[in-house]
Enzyme design. Structure first.
Site, PDB file in Angstrom:
ATOM      1  CD  GLU A  93      -2.594  -1.319   2.557  1.00 41.22           C
ATOM      2  OE1 GLU A  93      -2.140  -0.757   3.570  1.00 41.22           O
ATOM      3  OE2 GLU A  93      -3.578  -2.073   2.584  1.00 41.22           O
ATOM      4  CE1 TYR A 147       7.440   0.335  -3.318  1.00 42.24           C
ATOM      5  CE2 TYR A 147       5.734   1.961  -2.928  1.00 42.24           C
ATOM      6  CZ  TYR A 147       6.778   1.193  -2.466  1.00 42.24           C
ATOM      7  OH  TYR A 147       7.175   1.276  -1.162  1.00 42.24           O
TER       8      TYR A 147
END
Length: 135
Positions: free
Chosen positions: A93, A105
């Protein structure tokens, strides 16, 4: 990895209200399937594996060490460690407002698969990201 060393890095990398203390890090490390990788004075990652799924619990890079590839290296090592522990997918997350982490990411192959509305103390949504792992 000592919880105290990781907590000092977490405090440097995150705003005061979001930093994890040594007790919280020790609890995370005690979770079944948890593992951590520490680069003293520079950064660390905590992850865990349950069945065939892995999760990044936190990734912290000291501000003085950013933009040098350490975050990507820690992430890659965590993914490799997850594969060794039987994981075929990894989740994490990230705050929708954290553009540098989101870029890291994305470069590492993670894609958004969900959203947790107003998840963070500042009201930001958490983006749930996923990536298949090569086994």
């Amino acid at each position: 990895m000592t919880p105290e060393a990781a907590a000092a890095l977490h405090a440097a990398a995150f705003p005061p209200g979001e930093a994890w203390g040594a007790d919280a890090i020790a609890l995370m490390l005690d979770l079944p399937g948890a593992f951590g990788l520490l680069r003293p004075g520079a950064g660390f990652v905590l992850a865990r594996v349950a069945a065939d799924e892995a999760e990044i619990l936190t990734l912290a890079v000291h501000p003085a060490q950013r933009r040098a590839g350490l975050g990507g290296a820690l992430l890659a090592e965590a993914m490799a460690g997850a594969v060794l522990r039987g994981a075929t997918a990894m989740f994490l997350e990230v705050s929708e407002r954290n553009a540098p982490a989101r870029a890291l990411y994305a470069r590492s192959g993670f894609a958004e698969v969900g959203r947790r509305r107003r998840y963070y103390a500042d009201g930001a949504d958490a983006l749930v990201l996923r990536r298949d792992l090569k086994t």
